[in-house]
Motif scaffolding. Structure first.
Motif, PDB file in Angstrom:
ATOM      1  N   ILE A  29      11.121  -2.847   7.816  1.00  0.00           N
ATOM      2  CA  ILE A  29      10.219  -3.821   7.193  1.00  0.00           C
ATOM      3  C   ILE A  29       8.800  -3.619   7.703  1.00  0.00           C
ATOM      4  CG2 ILE A  29       9.734  -6.269   6.890  1.00  0.00           C
ATOM      5  CD1 ILE A  29      12.172  -5.368   5.376  1.00  0.00           C
ATOM      6  N   ALA A  30       8.665  -3.301   8.987  1.00  0.00           N
ATOM      7  CA  ALA A  30       7.332  -3.077   9.559  1.00  0.00           C
ATOM      8  C   ALA A  30       6.655  -1.859   8.923  1.00  0.00           C
ATOM      9  CB  ALA A  30       7.439  -2.891  11.070  1.00  0.00           C
ATOM     10  N   LYS A  31       7.419  -0.783   8.729  1.00  0.00           N
ATOM     11  CA  LYS A  31       6.854   0.409   8.082  1.00  0.00           C
ATOM     12  C   LYS A  31       6.517   0.118   6.621  1.00  0.00           C
ATOM     13  CE  LYS A  31       9.294   3.671  11.066  1.00  0.00           C
ATOM     14  NZ  LYS A  31      10.321   4.748  11.144  1.00  0.00           N
ATOM     15  N   LEU A  32       7.383  -0.666   5.965  1.00  0.00           N
ATOM     16  CA  LEU A  32       7.118  -1.024   4.577  1.00  0.00           C
ATOM     17  C   LEU A  32       5.845  -1.863   4.452  1.00  0.00           C
ATOM     18  CD1 LEU A  32       8.114  -1.003   1.645  1.00  0.00           C
ATOM     19  CD2 LEU A  32       9.439  -3.056   2.160  1.00  0.00           C
ATOM     20  N   GLN A  33       5.646  -2.807   5.379  1.00  0.00           N
ATOM     21  CA  GLN A  33       4.430  -3.622   5.353  1.00  0.00           C
ATOM     22  C   GLN A  33       3.188  -2.768   5.589  1.00  0.00           C
ATOM     23  OE1 GLN A  33       5.058  -6.731   8.218  1.00  0.00           O
ATOM     24  NE2 GLN A  33       6.232  -7.989   6.801  1.00  0.00           N
ATOM     25  N   TYR A  34       3.289  -1.806   6.480  1.00  0.00           N
ATOM     26  CA  TYR A  34       2.147  -0.923   6.738  1.00  0.00           C
ATOM     27  C   TYR A  34       1.817  -0.092   5.493  1.00  0.00           C
ATOM     28  CZ  TYR A  34      -0.724   2.647   8.978  1.00  0.00           C
ATOM     29  OH  TYR A  34      -1.753   3.489   9.315  1.00  0.00           O
ATOM     30  N   GLY A  35       2.860   0.422   4.829  1.00  0.00           N
ATOM     31  CA  GLY A  35       2.628   1.183   3.609  1.00  0.00           C
ATOM     32  C   GLY A  35       2.052   0.331   2.492  1.00  0.00           C
ATOM     33  N   MET A  36       2.490  -0.932   2.410  1.00  0.00           N
ATOM     34  CA  MET A  36       1.967  -1.813   1.367  1.00  0.00           C
ATOM     35  C   MET A  36       0.501  -2.154   1.610  1.00  0.00           C
ATOM     36  SD  MET A  36       4.231  -2.121  -0.870  1.00  0.00           S
ATOM     37  CE  MET A  36       3.433  -3.402  -1.840  1.00  0.00           C
ATOM     38  N   LYS A  37       0.100  -2.255   2.868  1.00  0.00           N
ATOM     39  CA  LYS A  37      -1.311  -2.516   3.153  1.00  0.00           C
ATOM     40  C   LYS A  37      -2.187  -1.376   2.635  1.00  0.00           C
ATOM     41  CE  LYS A  37      -0.585  -5.416   7.239  1.00  0.00           C
ATOM     42  NZ  LYS A  37      -0.742  -5.523   8.711  1.00  0.00           N
ATOM     43  N   ILE A  38      -1.737  -0.139   2.848  1.00  0.00           N
ATOM     44  CA  ILE A  38      -2.489   1.004   2.332  1.00  0.00           C
ATOM     45  C   ILE A  38      -2.494   0.998   0.803  1.00  0.00           C
ATOM     46  CG2 ILE A  38      -2.575   3.524   2.274  1.00  0.00           C
ATOM     47  CD1 ILE A  38      -1.308   3.529   5.041  1.00  0.00           C
ATOM     48  N   THR A  39      -1.342   0.634   0.208  1.00  0.00           N
ATOM     49  CA  THR A  39      -1.254   0.584  -1.251  1.00  0.00           C
ATOM     50  C   THR A  39      -2.213  -0.453  -1.828  1.00  0.00           C
ATOM     51  OG1 THR A  39       1.080   1.214  -1.092  1.00  0.00           O
ATOM     52  CG2 THR A  39       0.328   0.282  -3.184  1.00  0.00           C
ATOM     53  N   PHE A  40      -2.326  -1.600  -1.173  1.00  0.00           N
ATOM     54  CA  PHE A  40      -3.217  -2.644  -1.679  1.00  0.00           C
ATOM     55  C   PHE A  40      -4.682  -2.240  -1.566  1.00  0.00           C
ATOM     56  CE2 PHE A  40       0.405  -5.682  -0.903  1.00  0.00           C
ATOM     57  CZ  PHE A  40       0.606  -5.945  -2.249  1.00  0.00           C
ATOM     58  N   ILE A  41      -4.998  -1.370  -0.626  1.00  0.00           N
ATOM     59  CA  ILE A  41      -6.368  -0.851  -0.557  1.00  0.00           C
ATOM     60  C   ILE A  41      -6.681  -0.031  -1.809  1.00  0.00           C
ATOM     61  CG2 ILE A  41      -7.901   0.715   0.690  1.00  0.00           C
ATOM     62  CD1 ILE A  41      -6.512  -0.156   3.270  1.00  0.00           C
ATOM     63  N   GLY A  52      -6.056  -7.517 -10.486  1.00  0.00           N
ATOM     64  CA  GLY A  52      -6.478  -8.783  -9.892  1.00  0.00           C
ATOM     65  C   GLY A  52      -5.313  -9.698  -9.584  1.00  0.00           C
ATOM     66  N   PHE A  53      -4.383  -9.831 -10.516  1.00  0.00           N
ATOM     67  CA  PHE A  53      -3.225 -10.687 -10.282  1.00  0.00           C
ATOM     68  C   PHE A  53      -2.327 -10.122  -9.184  1.00  0.00           C
ATOM     69  CE2 PHE A  53      -3.836 -12.486 -14.692  1.00  0.00           C
ATOM     70  CZ  PHE A  53      -4.104 -13.771 -14.245  1.00  0.00           C
ATOM     71  N   THR A  54      -2.230  -8.798  -9.111  1.00  0.00           N
ATOM     72  CA  THR A  54      -1.422  -8.181  -8.046  1.00  0.00           C
ATOM     73  C   THR A  54      -2.002  -8.487  -6.667  1.00  0.00           C
ATOM     74  OG1 THR A  54      -0.813  -6.398  -9.558  1.00  0.00           O
ATOM     75  CG2 THR A  54      -0.424  -6.027  -7.222  1.00  0.00           C
ATOM     76  N   LEU A  55      -3.311  -8.346  -6.520  1.00  0.00           N
ATOM     77  CA  LEU A  55      -3.955  -8.651  -5.241  1.00  0.00           C
ATOM     78  C   LEU A  55      -3.867 -10.140  -4.912  1.00  0.00           C
ATOM     79  CD1 LEU A  55      -7.143  -6.418  -5.612  1.00  0.00           C
ATOM     80  CD2 LEU A  55      -5.200  -6.010  -4.114  1.00  0.00           C
ATOM     81  N   PHE A  56      -4.077 -10.978  -5.913  1.00  0.00           N
ATOM     82  CA  PHE A  56      -4.035 -12.420  -5.691  1.00  0.00           C
ATOM     83  C   PHE A  56      -2.631 -12.880  -5.282  1.00  0.00           C
ATOM     84  CE2 PHE A  56      -3.744 -16.836  -7.389  1.00  0.00           C
ATOM     85  CZ  PHE A  56      -4.679 -17.412  -6.550  1.00  0.00           C
ATOM     86  N   LEU A  57      -1.613 -12.336  -5.929  1.00  0.00           N
ATOM     87  CA  LEU A  57      -0.245 -12.721  -5.588  1.00  0.00           C
ATOM     88  C   LEU A  57       0.147 -12.213  -4.207  1.00  0.00           C
ATOM     89  CD1 LEU A  57       2.248 -14.186  -6.546  1.00  0.00           C
ATOM     90  CD2 LEU A  57       3.002 -12.098  -7.685  1.00  0.00           C
ATOM     91  N   SER A  58      -0.409 -11.076  -3.791  1.00  0.00           N
ATOM     92  CA  SER A  58      -0.126 -10.591  -2.431  1.00  0.00           C
ATOM     93  C   SER A  58      -0.687 -11.546  -1.380  1.00  0.00           C
ATOM     94  CB  SER A  58      -0.716  -9.192  -2.247  1.00  0.00           C
ATOM     95  OG  SER A  58      -2.138  -9.229  -2.264  1.00  0.00           O
TER      96      SER A  58
END
Length: 210
Positions: free
Chosen positions: A44-56, A112-118
């Motif tokens: 889960i920690a690696k997945l969260q790190y990857g999602m942070k890069i994806t949201f950038i 926009g909705f993807t970032l807002f929902l995150s």
């Protein structure tokens, strides 16, 4: 829809599914085990790190789509204010302009909705953790023996997410060990100084006095 916008749409659907799962009412014990697992799982920690890069990258796509919408708005305004007036935006040109405007607005709203929902999911996750901690504190004050076990302690550490939390705990333990070693070294240095003073005093005494 291009590949990266299809991936953004898939992330949006996954966020909506996760949000629906989070609002499902569950017993307190199940929620505590679930969030403890999330906080301790390295995956889960690696997945969260990857999602942070994806949201950038999604943020970059959002800025690009906003820029495209603004550019199309300027082109539409210039076409309407040209010398030909409304005749400049008729037929094929008008349909092409409208299609570009539609796709640009679609991409803008999607990102926009993807970032807002995150942001909503992150805040809702923190709120659930705070609620669970408060419930554990209430149970401890009421004298519930189940609220003072290891699961309760793990829940208090939840939120630092997996390997990050584990590494922080290891760093704090090593800092404590280093402090203990420093105190031992200071004690040994003091003993060494006392022994050195005794040896030097014994060497300075005259032989006849020995």
């Amino acid at each position: 829809m291009t590949l990266y916008y299809s991936l953004v749409f898939a992330i949006l659907v996954a966020e909506m599914t996760l949000f629906m799962l989070l609002i499902v009412p569950l017993p307190h014990t199940w929620k505590r085990k679930l969030f403890t697992f999330i906080s301790e799982s390295p995956l889960i920690a690696k997945l969260q790190y990857g999602m942070k890069i994806t949201f950038i990258f999604i943020l970059i796509l959002f800025v690009d789509s906003v820029n495209r919408v603004y550019t199309i708005q300027l082109e539409t305004a210039q076409a309407k204010s040209s010398s030909n007036g409304a005749a400049a935006v008729v037929g094929h040109e008008r349909s092409e302009l409208q299609s570009r405007k539609f796709y640009s607005q679609r991409n803008m709203y999607l990102c926009g909705f993807t970032l807002f929902l995150s942001l909503i999911l992150n805040r809702y996750y923190v709120m659930i953790l705070d609620t669970l901690r408060m419930e554990e504190k209430v149970k401890r004050l009421e004298g519930d023996p189940k609220a003072s076990g290891k699961s309760s302690a793990k829940l208090d550490e939840a939120g630092s997410a997996g390997e990050i939390g584990r590494l922080k705990n290891e760093i704090s333990k090593r800092d404590k060990n280093i402090e203990a070693l420093k105190r031992q070294m200071e004690g040994l240095q003091r003993e060494y100084g006392v022994m050195g003073d005794k040896v030097s005093a014994a060497d300075n005494t005259p032989k006849k006095d020995r």
